[in-house]
Scaffold this active site. Structure first.
Site, mmCIF file in Angstrom:
data_model
loop_
_atom_site.group_PDB
_atom_site.id
_atom_site.type_symbol
_atom_site.label_atom_id
_atom_site.label_comp_id
_atom_site.label_asym_id
_atom_site.label_seq_id
_atom_site.Cartn_x
_atom_site.Cartn_y
_atom_site.Cartn_z
ATOM 1 N N CYS A 22 0.837 -1.197 0.000
ATOM 2 C CA CYS A 22 0.000 0.000 0.000
ATOM 3 C C CYS A 22 0.875 1.251 0.000
ATOM 4 O O CYS A 22 2.044 1.215 0.371
ATOM 5 C CB CYS A 22 -0.948 0.061 1.175
ATOM 6 S SG CYS A 22 -1.990 -1.387 1.395
ATOM 7 N N ARG A 77 5.319 -0.246 -4.871
ATOM 8 C CA ARG A 77 5.028 -0.951 -3.618
ATOM 9 C C ARG A 77 4.038 -2.094 -3.813
ATOM 10 O O ARG A 77 3.896 -2.950 -2.945
ATOM 11 C CB ARG A 77 4.491 0.035 -2.577
ATOM 12 C CG ARG A 77 5.478 1.106 -2.191
ATOM 13 C CD ARG A 77 4.880 2.111 -1.239
ATOM 14 N NE ARG A 77 4.647 1.563 0.072
ATOM 15 C CZ ARG A 77 5.563 1.514 1.043
ATOM 16 N NH1 ARG A 77 6.774 1.975 0.820
ATOM 17 N NH2 ARG A 77 5.271 1.014 2.215
ATOM 18 N N TRP A 121 -3.284 -2.542 -1.356
ATOM 19 C CA TRP A 121 -3.020 -3.959 -1.599
ATOM 20 C C TRP A 121 -3.966 -4.721 -0.702
ATOM 21 O O TRP A 121 -3.895 -4.634 0.516
ATOM 22 C CB TRP A 121 -1.568 -4.279 -1.271
ATOM 23 C CG TRP A 121 -1.105 -5.634 -1.718
ATOM 24 C CD1 TRP A 121 -0.600 -5.974 -2.938
ATOM 25 C CD2 TRP A 121 -1.082 -6.837 -0.932
ATOM 26 N NE1 TRP A 121 -0.265 -7.313 -2.955
ATOM 27 C CE2 TRP A 121 -0.550 -7.865 -1.742
ATOM 28 C CE3 TRP A 121 -1.450 -7.149 0.380
ATOM 29 C CZ2 TRP A 121 -0.384 -9.177 -1.291
ATOM 30 C CZ3 TRP A 121 -1.297 -8.462 0.834
ATOM 31 C CH2 TRP A 121 -0.772 -9.448 0.005
ATOM 32 N N ASN A 125 -2.604 2.075 5.760
ATOM 33 C CA ASN A 125 -1.791 0.909 5.445
ATOM 34 C C ASN A 125 -1.746 0.026 6.678
ATOM 35 O O ASN A 125 -1.625 0.534 7.795
ATOM 36 C CB ASN A 125 -0.357 1.297 5.088
ATOM 37 C CG ASN A 125 -0.263 2.084 3.805
ATOM 38 O OD1 ASN A 125 -1.239 2.238 3.082
ATOM 39 N ND2 ASN A 125 0.921 2.604 3.523
ATOM 40 N N GLY A 126 -1.780 -1.285 6.502
ATOM 41 C CA GLY A 126 -1.655 -2.195 7.637
ATOM 42 C C GLY A 126 -2.911 -3.006 7.859
ATOM 43 O O GLY A 126 -3.777 -3.118 6.982
ATOM 44 N N GLU A 138 17.418 -18.312 -5.970
ATOM 45 C CA GLU A 138 17.124 -16.927 -6.324
ATOM 46 C C GLU A 138 16.730 -16.807 -7.788
ATOM 47 O O GLU A 138 15.806 -16.060 -8.140
ATOM 48 C CB GLU A 138 18.332 -16.045 -6.002
ATOM 49 C CG GLU A 138 18.213 -14.597 -6.441
ATOM 50 C CD GLU A 138 17.099 -13.821 -5.786
ATOM 51 O OE1 GLU A 138 16.805 -12.706 -6.248
ATOM 52 O OE2 GLU A 138 16.502 -14.310 -4.797
ATOM 53 N N LYS A 190 13.137 -15.316 -9.129
ATOM 54 C CA LYS A 190 13.010 -14.195 -10.067
ATOM 55 C C LYS A 190 12.066 -14.557 -11.208
ATOM 56 O O LYS A 190 11.219 -13.757 -11.615
ATOM 57 C CB LYS A 190 14.387 -13.802 -10.636
ATOM 58 C CG LYS A 190 15.283 -13.078 -9.668
ATOM 59 C CD LYS A 190 14.920 -11.634 -9.487
ATOM 60 C CE LYS A 190 14.276 -11.287 -8.203
ATOM 61 N NZ LYS A 190 14.548 -11.842 -6.971
ATOM 62 N N GLU A 237 8.455 -14.703 -9.957
ATOM 63 C CA GLU A 237 7.918 -13.396 -9.568
ATOM 64 C C GLU A 237 7.415 -12.595 -10.757
ATOM 65 O O GLU A 237 6.354 -11.960 -10.679
ATOM 66 C CB GLU A 237 9.005 -12.579 -8.859
ATOM 67 C CG GLU A 237 9.276 -12.992 -7.430
ATOM 68 C CD GLU A 237 10.357 -12.129 -6.795
ATOM 69 O OE1 GLU A 237 10.127 -11.657 -5.672
ATOM 70 O OE2 GLU A 237 11.413 -11.925 -7.411
ATOM 71 N N HIS A 261 17.022 -37.318 -6.199
ATOM 72 C CA HIS A 261 16.115 -37.692 -5.114
ATOM 73 C C HIS A 261 14.702 -37.162 -5.348
ATOM 74 O O HIS A 261 14.016 -36.768 -4.400
ATOM 75 C CB HIS A 261 16.668 -37.194 -3.779
ATOM 76 C CG HIS A 261 17.994 -37.775 -3.434
ATOM 77 N ND1 HIS A 261 18.143 -39.024 -2.869
ATOM 78 C CD2 HIS A 261 19.248 -37.294 -3.619
ATOM 79 C CE1 HIS A 261 19.419 -39.281 -2.702
ATOM 80 N NE2 HIS A 261 20.119 -38.241 -3.144
ATOM 81 N N LYS A 290 6.578 -4.397 -2.847
ATOM 82 C CA LYS A 290 8.003 -4.206 -2.592
ATOM 83 C C LYS A 290 8.332 -4.306 -1.112
ATOM 84 O O LYS A 290 9.311 -4.920 -0.725
ATOM 85 C CB LYS A 290 8.431 -2.830 -3.131
ATOM 86 C CG LYS A 290 9.930 -2.580 -3.058
ATOM 87 C CD LYS A 290 10.686 -3.516 -3.978
ATOM 88 C CE LYS A 290 12.172 -3.296 -3.938
ATOM 89 N NZ LYS A 290 12.882 -4.335 -4.698
#
Length: 615
Positions: A2, A27, A75, A101-102, A488, A492, A495, A511, A610
């Site tokens: 947010c 964000r 968000w 926000n929150g 990583e 990426k 995402e 395995h 973000k």
């Protein structure tokens, strides 16, 4: 998550708020809204979608004049993304308006109580409950807005950054924070409010960052007043001079922020070790380490807590610390750490890593570790952030602003800082020879130029991306220091392209994951000359015999893997411990180009934010 923007002053608020919201788009959000006051009318416009959709709707629905304005990018947490659940939210009387926000965790019990008092609710949000709670307090207690906000916030459980406006008090905005960042830009007879400084950089470089459990009343032609929410005590405002420039948060000719930030890595790594790595004197100089060297040298172990990309950087650090400094290291997901009743002792050092410095789970892990007596060291990128303030000591990465949601330069600069710490510890403990220490310093100093060299493969990587852009799955394999890089690389790709990808230690392929391999499965294998090379070559042969498509990340001049792989991407040679700084570069570019070719929103992937400031 947010974004909050606000303005009060002599200028027209609308363009400031709208442009500020655009600066906060990184964000992550799914809806946007704005409230303006023109001296008579409170005008609210909000919509599901992007800020551009808000602009379009505002043209049709509201007049845009007014010197007071607040705006929000949401968000979704409570309630699906739609027009009604978007912020701002108005109280039942129509007099108060809020952006938030929150999360208010006890909103259901508060809502039930308010319903018994006659309040009604249009949305599914916790935020609408909060603004009506503030209104109820204001009426019941017969107090001004600031006092009503304070009393109401002492009744809520959760996290918040809020801005509240009362159309009957048109010369003030009340703001408060707990667990979610909030900055105030201080101009000439004007104030700006934002989740970070980027929305007001072009207007002022003077900023005040609210601490947790603080609120402020911002008024026309008056000094800001900051108070503690719990006891109403006054706080002296601390005005910081911002060092960031507007150019740093613009694309600078690149198509996307992510691509710009990938190419900024040579400079970001240099900036991170500048003044700390003194090769000629053969020393590493970091105040946060030097001032607390006894804590590090007497530590029984190091615990690293982080989330996402920062967690992967922590995994790389586990190899580096144990290899060079010979100290046990445990790497924990911050989101799990506090919930499993971890064993923490006074002789433990906890290193918390976060790009934003506001990650809620990491902050919670810090508080738990401190309560058990552990020494807490923070690594983050944002000066003045919550983690920078909560930790006992720390180090900034100096990566510069990272706008793209998918972290790139955060990863490499975090590894750089962690490498410096490990080397300094190793030297102090005597677990590294003088010649090895000097060799590491020399190689680390050469990394930025080698990253530049790795970036030259961009066109070749784009060609590979075009071949594999339509596949459904990827595997990433690495060993030793490069196993976390495989994780990583897979993250990426997930995402920003939404292609399913998994990272594994190369030896684990037998395995289970080997069952997935066929002629349609691309497998990215990190096979640099340093570190288990022959073992990785054997893994590649196993993949080849099952017709898997191999993309090899190899050291310049490699012959053996080149004969086996369908494609190879070369990186310069370096020490094994520093190789993640180079091998991650082609994986970032591969993900980027696949996402662009698939026409995805590279800088703002769906469902992601973000700065994750809620648990």
């Amino acid at each position: 998550m947010c974004g909050i923007v606000g303005y009060i002053g002599p200028r027209e608020a609308y363009p400031i708020v709208i442009e500020g919201l655009k600066r906060l788009e990184y964000r992550g959000y799914d809806s946007a809204g704005i409230a303006l006051f023109d001296g008579t009318n409170l005008k609210v416009c909000k919509t599901k979608g992007k800020v551009a959709d808000l602009e379009e709707r505002s043209e049709k629905e509201i007049t845009k004049n007014g010197n007071v304005g607040i705006g929000h990018t949401r968000w979704a947490t409570h309630g699906v993304p739609n027009d009604v659940n978007s912020h701002p939210h108005i109280s039942n009387s129509g007099e108060l308006v809020i952006i938030h926000n929150g999360i208010i965790e006890n909103y259901e019990s508060l809502k039930k109580e308010l319903i018994t008092r006659g309040y009604t609710f249009k949305s599914d949000t916790d935020t609408e409950v909060l603004i009506n709670l503030i209104e109820d307090v204001k009426k019941q207690e017969n107090v001004k807005l600031g006092k009503a906000v304070q009393i109401a916030l002492n009744q809520v459980i959760g996290a918040y950054a809020i801005a509240v406006f009362d159309k009957n008090k048109p010369e003030e905005i009340v703001i408060a924070r707990l667990g979610s960042p909030l900055a105030v830009g201080v101009g000439e007879d004007e104030f700006f409010i934002a989740s970070d400084a980027s929305p007001f950089l072009e207007y002022t470089k003077n900023a005040i960052y609210l601490e947790d459990e603080e609120m402020a009343i911002i008024r026309f032609h008056k000094d800001i007043k900051i108070r503690k929410i719990k006891d109403d005590s006054l706080v002296d405002p601390y005005v910081q001079k911002l060092q960031i420039n507007l150019e740093q948060i613009e694309k600078g000719g690149y198509d996307h922020f992510m691509l710009k930030e990938i190419h900024e890595q040579p400079k970001a790594i240099t900036d991170t070790y500048r003044g700390r790595l003194l090769r000629q004197e053969a020393i590493i100089k970091m105040a946060g380490i030097e001032d607390n060297m006894k804590k590090f040298l007497n530590a029984n172990r190091i615990i690293i807590v982080a989330c996402g990309t920062s967690w992967h950087a922590g995994l790389v650090a586990e190899y580096i610390f144990e290899d060079l400094a010979r100290i046990p290291v445990e790497v924990e997901y911050a989101s799990e750490f506090r919930y499993r009743n971890p064993v923490i002792n006074e002789n433990d050092v906890l290193i918390a890593i976060s790009q934003s410095g506001e990650t809620a789970d990491t902050l919670a892990a810090i508080k738990l570790a401190k309560s058990k007596g552990a020494f807490v060291f923070g690594i983050c990128n944002v000066v003045g952030s919550s983690i920078a303030r909560e930790t006992d000591a720390g180090a900034y990465t100096h990566a510069g602003p990272e706008i793209g949601v998918a972290s790139t330069k955060a990863f490499t600069t975090q590894i750089t800082v962690l490498t410096l710490i490990a080397l300094r510890m190793a030297r102090a403990k005597g677990t590294i020879s003088s010649s090895d220490f000097r060799r590491h310093l020399l190689e680390l100093e050469m990394i930025p130029a080698k990253v530049e060299k790795a970036l030259e493969s961009d066109d070749h990587i784009k060609m590979i991306a075009d071949i594999y852009k339509d596949v459904s799955n990827f595997l990433y394999l690495g060993r030793g220091y490069n196993f976390p890089v495989a994780l990583e690389g897979a993250l990426k790709l997930k995402e920003i392209s939404y292609i399913h990808a998994e990272g594994y230690p190369a030896a684990e392929m037998k395995h289970g994951p080997i069952a997935l391999i066929d002629e349609n499965m691309p497998i990215v294998v990190i096979a640099t000359k340093k570190g288990h090379y022959e073992k990785v070559v054997s893994n590649i042969q196993e993949i080849k015999s099952r017709k898997g498509k191999i993309i090899g990340i190899v050291t310049e001049g490699d012959i053996q893997v080149k004969e086996l792989a369908d494609h190879v991407i070369e990186v310069p040679e370096t020490l094994e411990s520093l190789s993640p700084l180079l091998t991650t570069i082609p994986l970032q570019l591969l993900s980027y180009h696949i996402a662009v070719l698939l026409d995805k929103n590279v800088d703002q992937p769906r469902n992601l934010a973000k700065s994750v400031t809620v648990e």
